[in-house]
Design a protein around this motif. Structure first.
Motif, PDB file in Angstrom:
ATOM      1  N   TYR A  28      -4.387   3.336   6.052  1.00 38.90           N
ATOM      2  CA  TYR A  28      -4.771   2.494   4.912  1.00 38.90           C
ATOM      3  C   TYR A  28      -6.139   2.955   4.423  1.00 38.90           C
ATOM      4  N   ASP A  29      -6.266   3.158   3.106  1.00 35.56           N
ATOM      5  CA  ASP A  29      -7.486   3.760   2.573  1.00 35.56           C
ATOM      6  C   ASP A  29      -8.597   2.767   2.277  1.00 35.56           C
ATOM      7  N   ASN A  36      -2.092   3.509  -1.714  1.00 38.82           N
ATOM      8  CA  ASN A  36      -3.360   3.151  -1.074  1.00 38.82           C
ATOM      9  C   ASN A  36      -3.384   3.583   0.394  1.00 38.82           C
ATOM     10  N   TYR A  37      -3.146   4.854   0.610  1.00 41.21           N
ATOM     11  CA  TYR A  37      -3.057   5.389   1.957  1.00 41.21           C
ATOM     12  C   TYR A  37      -3.447   6.860   1.945  1.00 41.21           C
ATOM     13  N   SER A  68      -8.610   0.234   0.089  1.00 42.06           N
ATOM     14  CA  SER A  68      -8.666  -0.283  -1.285  1.00 42.06           C
ATOM     15  C   SER A  68      -8.618  -1.803  -1.304  1.00 42.06           C
ATOM     16  N   ILE A 117       0.832  -1.207   0.000  1.00 39.06           N
ATOM     17  CA  ILE A 117       0.000   0.000   0.000  1.00 39.06           C
ATOM     18  C   ILE A 117       0.859   1.246   0.000  1.00 39.06           C
ATOM     19  N   LYS A 165      -6.041  -3.738  -6.279  1.00 37.41           N
ATOM     20  CA  LYS A 165      -5.797  -2.372  -6.724  1.00 37.41           C
ATOM     21  C   LYS A 165      -4.611  -1.723  -6.013  1.00 37.41           C
ATOM     22  N   PHE A 166      -3.924  -2.498  -5.189  1.00 37.17           N
ATOM     23  CA  PHE A 166      -2.775  -1.929  -4.494  1.00 37.17           C
ATOM     24  C   PHE A 166      -1.691  -1.551  -5.509  1.00 37.17           C
TER      25      PHE A 166
END
Length: 497
Positions: free
Chosen positions: A350-351, A362-363, A353, A303, A357-358
């Motif tokens: 961490y968003d 992704n944050y 995702s 991520i 899709k990483f």
């Protein structure tokens, strides 16, 4: 400001403090020092009073009394016969989820022959002392070189034991003891290196083998497939201090890079396992220089990854941490991590995702916390070997040089009012909470806090600890607080800050 300081401030706030406080900020307070290469710390389930600390090369597990902020004089356990090369030693500790009933705990260590051993021990009749004769070998595997041992172990939300193993050492997962052409991390057959393993310590699928005292969870991804049944995920170089988010169950895996990238991986709760994190073909989100290639089909990118260097968001050896779930509301849900070489500390979120899709982005909320968490006075956090989480969710920074610091909230705007020396006022304020059961009462713990500050083992809000107004925190200040605690007439003098 620590809880001791806050307890002291409450009953005397009317004359020690001016009006109002500013917005809260973070800092760190030292809670332990004088340790020998502390590498990890954790608490048993349900135990909010103690933190158990590993010393890497002495083989000792020591206990920190969290209330008194003192190390108990007797070791919990002292393990002999461990290897002591730079990355070897006593590396991991995990308490059984039912520790309160069965007394079992597990360690990950490098034995004198250089191999990894997962051992089980049991506590004795004394809660502060383990029984060294209770040792049972759970699992062992070869280590071709002395580095990249991994070493973390921890129980997941499923009550299975997870074990982080490095790729066996050397460079680029190659050479003696490494699978030619692919490296150990991409080899899932008869190879437990470069993996995250998952085993059931409450069963035994190998009763005839004294070196394998565990069962295989039926849901492990390679059960019934080509590959070692113990493997949960693979493609890791040297996973250093993974952790589970105690609220969501997400697994965070910080993986130390080769020469280009350091990475933070996330395995969301509910995963079926089998993730390939790419090493040695991938280093972070890029092809590994000299031996890399396209991302393997189905492989998962981190991520977040960062480049090698000395900049604000660079480093050379990542140290994994925890998602904060402690008492400080402002940082709830943030993942704290660091770099061992540059000694920088960061946080991010961490968003959410999907893993497919990483891509390293992704944050959210990436923040450099280094200056903010720098302890007060002449103290310094060096060589961040680990973070630690106690049962209450407080977060600690473990300094390989021998210290442990707790992340705390500091009331940056606590402003002292005019100095006061009226013994009657002081006695009245102290007596306002003379009920022993009152949380606001001045007590011996408050005196101990000031004494810790006086001898330099405790950072403090200076204007609070220097109650006699001498210009420095001394044992006399601690005695003044102690006298107030027992109801004696004292002068409590707070200098302007």
């Amino acid at each position: 400001m620590t809880t001791h300081a806050l307890r002291f401030l409450t009953p005397v706030a009317a004359f020690l403090l001016g009006a109002g406080t500013a917005a809260a900020a973070l800092t760190t307070e030292r809670v332990a020092s004088g340790l020998d290469r502390p590498l990890y710390a954790t608490s048993p389930p349900g135990d909010t009073e103690r933190l158990f600390i590993l010393e890497q090369h002495t083989g000792r597990i020591r206990i920190l009394d969290l209330e008194q902020q003192t190390i108990l004089p007797t070791d919990f356990l002292d393990i002999d016969g461990i290897a002591t090369d730079d990355e070897q030693g006593l590396l991991g500790l995990a308490f059984h989820p039912d520790y309160a009933d069965n007394g079992f705990f597990y360690v990950n260590l490098t034995a004198s022959d250089g191999d990894t051993e997962i051992r089980r021990y049991r506590v004795s009749d004394d809660d502060d002392v383990a029984d060294p004769g209770s040792m049972q070998l759970v699992l062992t595997f070869d280590q071709p070189q002395a580095n990249h041992n991994g070493g973390w172990i921890g129980f997941g939300p499923d009550d299975f034991l997870y074990i982080a193993s490095g790729d066996g050492g050397a460079s680029f997962d190659s050479g003696t003891g490494h699978t030619p052409g692919t490296g150990n991390a991409q080899d899932v057959t008869s190879n437990l290196l470069g993996k995250m393993l998952r085993i059931d310590v409450d069963g035994d699928d190998f009763p005839a083998d004294s070196a394998r005292n565990y069962a295989i969870p039926a849901s492990n991804p390679f059960v019934g497939e080509t590959g070692d049944d113990e493997i949960w995920s693979y493609g890791l170089r040297n996973p250093w201090r993974p952790s589970f988010d105690r609220m969501t169950g997400d697994l965070y895996i910080a993986d130390v890079g080769q020469a280009a990238r350091e990475e933070i991986n996330v395995q969301p709760a509910g995963s079926d396992g089998g993730e390939n994190y790419g090493w040695r073909l991938r280093e972070g989100t890029i092809q590994t220089p000299t031996v890399g290639g396209p991302r393997p089909a189905g492989a998962i990118d981190p991520i977040y990854d960062y480049t090698r260097g000395s900049g604000t968001f660079q480093g050379r050896s990542t140290t994994g941490g925890y998602v904060y779930r402690g008492p400080i509301e402002e940082i709830q849900g943030l993942y704290f991590f660091a770099d061992y070489v540059t000694e920088r500390i960061w946080s991010l979120k961490y968003d959410g995702s999907e893993p497919s899709k990483f891509d390293g982005t992704n944050y959210t909320d990436l923040t450099d916390r280094t200056d903010q968490l720098d302890p007060t006075g002449e103290l310094a956090i060096n060589e961040i070997s680990s973070f630690a989480e106690d049962e209450s969710g407080n977060l600690y920074v473990v300094d390989l040089g021998g210290e442990i610091f707790r992340i705390v909230e500091e009331s940056a705007g606590a402003v002292c009012g005019d100095p006061v020396g009226d013994a009657a006022d002081a006695t009245s304020a102290a007596g306002a909470s003379d009920d022993a059961g009152s949380a606001a009462a001045i007590n011996a713990s408050d005196a101990l806090f000031v004494l810790h500050a006086a001898v330099g083992s405790q950072p403090c809000a200076f204007c609070v600890c220097d109650v006699n107004g001498s210009g420095e925190v001394t044992a006399s200040d601690a005695l003044t607080v102690l006298r107030a605690a027992v109801g004696n007439d004292v002068d409590l003098l707070c200098p302007a800050c």
